[in-house]
Design a protein around this motif. Structure first.
Motif, PDB file in Angstrom:
ATOM      1  N   GLY A 193       0.807  -1.214   0.000  1.00 43.89           N
ATOM      2  CA  GLY A 193       0.000   0.000   0.000  1.00 43.89           C
ATOM      3  C   GLY A 193       0.836   1.259   0.000  1.00 43.89           C
ATOM      4  N   GLN A 194       0.792   2.000  -1.078  1.00 44.37           N
ATOM      5  CA  GLN A 194       1.453   3.297  -1.145  1.00 44.37           C
ATOM      6  C   GLN A 194       0.483   4.284  -1.768  1.00 44.37           C
ATOM      7  OE1 GLN A 194       5.272   3.673  -2.898  1.00 44.37           O
ATOM      8  NE2 GLN A 194       6.251   2.234  -1.532  1.00 44.37           N
ATOM      9  N   CYS A 195       0.215   5.374  -1.052  1.00 41.71           N
ATOM     10  CA  CYS A 195      -0.671   6.384  -1.609  1.00 41.71           C
ATOM     11  C   CYS A 195       0.160   7.468  -2.293  1.00 41.71           C
ATOM     12  CB  CYS A 195      -1.556   6.985  -0.511  1.00 41.71           C
ATOM     13  SG  CYS A 195      -0.669   8.016   0.669  1.00 41.71           S
ATOM     14  N   GLU A 196      -0.517   8.404  -2.896  1.00 43.27           N
ATOM     15  CA  GLU A 196       0.180   9.474  -3.609  1.00 43.27           C
ATOM     16  C   GLU A 196       0.950  10.404  -2.664  1.00 43.27           C
ATOM     17  OE1 GLU A 196      -4.068  10.403  -2.834  1.00 43.27           O
ATOM     18  OE2 GLU A 196      -3.129   8.829  -4.007  1.00 43.27           O
ATOM     19  N   GLN A 197       0.665  10.358  -1.373  1.00 47.09           N
ATOM     20  CA  GLN A 197       1.353  11.184  -0.380  1.00 47.09           C
ATOM     21  C   GLN A 197       2.562  10.483   0.247  1.00 47.09           C
ATOM     22  OE1 GLN A 197       0.494  14.353   0.212  1.00 47.09           O
ATOM     23  NE2 GLN A 197      -1.054  14.089  -1.375  1.00 47.09           N
ATOM     24  N   PHE A 198       2.849   9.265  -0.164  1.00 45.14           N
ATOM     25  CA  PHE A 198       3.844   8.432   0.511  1.00 45.14           C
ATOM     26  C   PHE A 198       5.179   9.151   0.721  1.00 45.14           C
ATOM     27  CE2 PHE A 198       7.016   5.088   0.920  1.00 45.14           C
ATOM     28  CZ  PHE A 198       6.420   4.252   1.847  1.00 45.14           C
ATOM     29  N   ALA A 199       5.715   9.766  -0.304  1.00 39.13           N
ATOM     30  CA  ALA A 199       7.043  10.385  -0.216  1.00 39.13           C
ATOM     31  C   ALA A 199       7.077  11.594   0.722  1.00 39.13           C
ATOM     32  CB  ALA A 199       7.514  10.795  -1.606  1.00 39.13           C
ATOM     33  N   LYS A 200       5.976  12.327   0.819  1.00 39.44           N
ATOM     34  CA  LYS A 200       5.966  13.556   1.623  1.00 39.44           C
ATOM     35  C   LYS A 200       5.131  13.449   2.894  1.00 39.44           C
ATOM     36  CE  LYS A 200       6.747  16.505  -2.323  1.00 39.44           C
ATOM     37  NZ  LYS A 200       6.336  17.673  -3.066  1.00 39.44           N
ATOM     38  N   CYS A 201       4.644  12.290   3.192  1.00 40.90           N
ATOM     39  CA  CYS A 201       3.756  12.118   4.339  1.00 40.90           C
ATOM     40  C   CYS A 201       4.517  12.346   5.646  1.00 40.90           C
ATOM     41  CB  CYS A 201       3.157  10.713   4.325  1.00 40.90           C
ATOM     42  SG  CYS A 201       1.984  10.442   5.661  1.00 40.90           S
ATOM     43  N   ASN A 202       3.978  13.197   6.497  1.00 40.51           N
ATOM     44  CA  ASN A 202       4.650  13.481   7.763  1.00 40.51           C
ATOM     45  C   ASN A 202       4.071  12.703   8.947  1.00 40.51           C
ATOM     46  OD1 ASN A 202       2.280  14.842   8.102  1.00 40.51           O
ATOM     47  ND2 ASN A 202       3.205  16.830   8.560  1.00 40.51           N
ATOM     48  N   VAL A 203       3.063  11.866   8.698  1.00 40.38           N
ATOM     49  CA  VAL A 203       2.491  11.057   9.782  1.00 40.38           C
ATOM     50  C   VAL A 203       2.667   9.556   9.552  1.00 40.38           C
ATOM     51  CG1 VAL A 203       0.817  12.795  10.531  1.00 40.38           C
ATOM     52  CG2 VAL A 203       0.170  11.125   8.787  1.00 40.38           C
ATOM     53  N   ARG A 204       3.213   9.179   8.423  1.00 41.88           N
ATOM     54  CA  ARG A 204       3.350   7.757   8.092  1.00 41.88           C
ATOM     55  C   ARG A 204       4.142   7.002   9.153  1.00 41.88           C
ATOM     56  NH1 ARG A 204       6.336   7.978   3.539  1.00 41.88           N
ATOM     57  NH2 ARG A 204       8.197   7.749   4.789  1.00 41.88           N
ATOM     58  N   ASP A 205       5.325   7.464   9.472  1.00 43.14           N
ATOM     59  CA  ASP A 205       6.159   6.745  10.437  1.00 43.14           C
ATOM     60  C   ASP A 205       5.549   6.723  11.837  1.00 43.14           C
ATOM     61  OD1 ASP A 205       7.900   6.089   8.419  1.00 43.14           O
ATOM     62  OD2 ASP A 205       9.313   7.710   8.864  1.00 43.14           O
ATOM     63  N   PRO A 206       5.026   7.846  12.343  1.00 41.54           N
ATOM     64  CA  PRO A 206       4.361   7.769  13.654  1.00 41.54           C
ATOM     65  C   PRO A 206       3.169   6.801  13.640  1.00 41.54           C
ATOM     66  CG  PRO A 206       4.803  10.055  13.084  1.00 41.54           C
ATOM     67  CD  PRO A 206       5.133   9.236  11.882  1.00 41.54           C
ATOM     68  N   LEU A 207       2.398   6.783  12.564  1.00 37.12           N
ATOM     69  CA  LEU A 207       1.251   5.870  12.504  1.00 37.12           C
ATOM     70  C   LEU A 207       1.693   4.420  12.384  1.00 37.12           C
ATOM     71  CD1 LEU A 207      -1.320   7.904  10.397  1.00 37.12           C
ATOM     72  CD2 LEU A 207      -1.342   7.436  12.847  1.00 37.12           C
ATOM     73  N   TRP A 208       2.818   4.178  11.748  1.00 35.26           N
ATOM     74  CA  TRP A 208       3.351   2.816  11.723  1.00 35.26           C
ATOM     75  C   TRP A 208       3.728   2.375  13.133  1.00 35.26           C
ATOM     76  CZ3 TRP A 208       6.954   2.526   6.794  1.00 35.26           C
ATOM     77  CH2 TRP A 208       6.147   2.436   5.654  1.00 35.26           C
ATOM     78  N   ARG A 209       4.276   3.315  13.925  1.00 38.50           N
ATOM     79  CA  ARG A 209       4.608   2.982  15.312  1.00 38.50           C
ATOM     80  C   ARG A 209       3.335   2.690  16.114  1.00 38.50           C
ATOM     81  NH1 ARG A 209       8.586   6.860  14.193  1.00 38.50           N
ATOM     82  NH2 ARG A 209       7.445   8.554  15.203  1.00 38.50           N
ATOM     83  N   VAL A 210       2.269   3.430  15.857  1.00 41.72           N
ATOM     84  CA  VAL A 210       0.980   3.162  16.503  1.00 41.72           C
ATOM     85  C   VAL A 210       0.513   1.763  16.142  1.00 41.72           C
ATOM     86  CG1 VAL A 210      -1.477   3.800  16.530  1.00 41.72           C
ATOM     87  CG2 VAL A 210       0.276   5.577  16.693  1.00 41.72           C
ATOM     88  N   ARG A 211       0.619   1.413  14.857  1.00 44.86           N
ATOM     89  CA  ARG A 211       0.236   0.073  14.395  1.00 44.86           C
ATOM     90  C   ARG A 211       1.029  -0.998  15.143  1.00 44.86           C
ATOM     91  NH1 ARG A 211       2.668  -3.406  10.923  1.00 44.86           N
ATOM     92  NH2 ARG A 211       1.334  -4.989  10.013  1.00 44.86           N
ATOM     93  N   GLU A 212       2.321  -0.773  15.312  1.00 44.07           N
ATOM     94  CA  GLU A 212       3.159  -1.745  16.020  1.00 44.07           C
ATOM     95  C   GLU A 212       2.733  -1.886  17.483  1.00 44.07           C
ATOM     96  OE1 GLU A 212       5.266  -3.914  14.651  1.00 44.07           O
ATOM     97  OE2 GLU A 212       4.563  -3.014  12.784  1.00 44.07           O
ATOM     98  N   ARG A 213       2.344  -0.797  18.101  1.00 45.69           N
ATOM     99  CA  ARG A 213       1.867  -0.847  19.492  1.00 45.69           C
ATOM    100  C   ARG A 213       0.567  -1.639  19.581  1.00 45.69           C
ATOM    101  NH1 ARG A 213       2.708   5.425  21.229  1.00 45.69           N
ATOM    102  NH2 ARG A 213       4.979   5.414  21.224  1.00 45.69           N
ATOM    103  N   ILE A 214      -0.316  -1.415  18.620  1.00 46.28           N
ATOM    104  CA  ILE A 214      -1.583  -2.161  18.581  1.00 46.28           C
ATOM    105  C   ILE A 214      -1.300  -3.651  18.422  1.00 46.28           C
ATOM    106  CG2 ILE A 214      -3.677  -2.580  17.224  1.00 46.28           C
ATOM    107  CD1 ILE A 214      -3.650   0.493  16.615  1.00 46.28           C
ATOM    108  N   LEU A 215      -0.414  -3.987  17.474  1.00 45.61           N
ATOM    109  CA  LEU A 215      -0.061  -5.403  17.263  1.00 45.61           C
ATOM    110  C   LEU A 215       0.568  -6.015  18.505  1.00 45.61           C
ATOM    111  CD1 LEU A 215       1.307  -5.497  13.606  1.00 45.61           C
ATOM    112  CD2 LEU A 215      -0.693  -6.673  14.523  1.00 45.61           C
ATOM    113  N   THR A 216       1.394  -5.246  19.194  1.00 51.15           N
ATOM    114  CA  THR A 216       2.019  -5.747  20.416  1.00 51.15           C
ATOM    115  C   THR A 216       0.951  -6.043  21.463  1.00 51.15           C
ATOM    116  OG1 THR A 216       4.076  -4.571  19.970  1.00 51.15           O
ATOM    117  CG2 THR A 216       3.653  -5.195  22.269  1.00 51.15           C
TER     118      THR A 216
END
Length: 153
Positions: free
Chosen positions: A98-121
């Protein structure tokens, strides 16, 4: 909003049911579906998917049915959800493809990935044994008016 699918809900219900049965034998899809008012066809599909993912074992025949493939303490809620719904995602780009058109400039992608990891944990730390140990809420009782006792001297 993070929300489980109906199939994932039904899978967790079935897994808790089977964990509570313990060594007392297996349960059929029909039995589980009837106990929890779930359509039999849907329950059968959910149980078969759990078998394919190695979370349940099934036996054919008159004494057949489903039982947990591992002890409840070794099956996480994350295992069950991912077996039914696939990878847990928070955003469109949470998965590898999954890559959206904002992928390269997205400023929340990495923090939201960390949220996802916390949820999975959190989902990974919660086991079917934990779900099975949860005591059901008491049924609501009719409130009675309080009686005040006084002693007159």
């Amino acid at each position: 909003m993070l929300r489980l699918s109906k199939k994932a809900d039904y899978a967790l219900i079935a897994m808790k049911h089977l964990a509570l049965r313990g060594d007392r034998g297996s349960s059929s899809a029909r039995e589980i579906a009837a106990l929890y008012d779930i359509p039999i066809e849907l329950m059968a599909k959910v149980l078969q998917r759990l078998v394919r993912r190695g979370l349940l074992a099934s036996q054919q025949g008159t004494r057949g049915g489903y039982q947990l493939a591992r002890v409840p303490a070794h099956i996480s809620v994350a295992d069950v959800i991912q077996a039914i719904d696939g990878p847990v995602t928070v955003t469109a780009c949470s998965s590898e493809e999954g890559q959206c058109e904002q992928f390269a400039k997205c400023n929340v992608r990495d923090p939201l990935w960390r949220v996802r990891e916390r949820i999975l944990t959190a989902l990974g730390e919660c086991t079917i044994a934990e779900l099975a140990a949860d005591i059901p809420a008491p049924s609501p009782t009719v409130a009675r008016p309080a009686v005040l006792h006084t002693h007159l001297t």
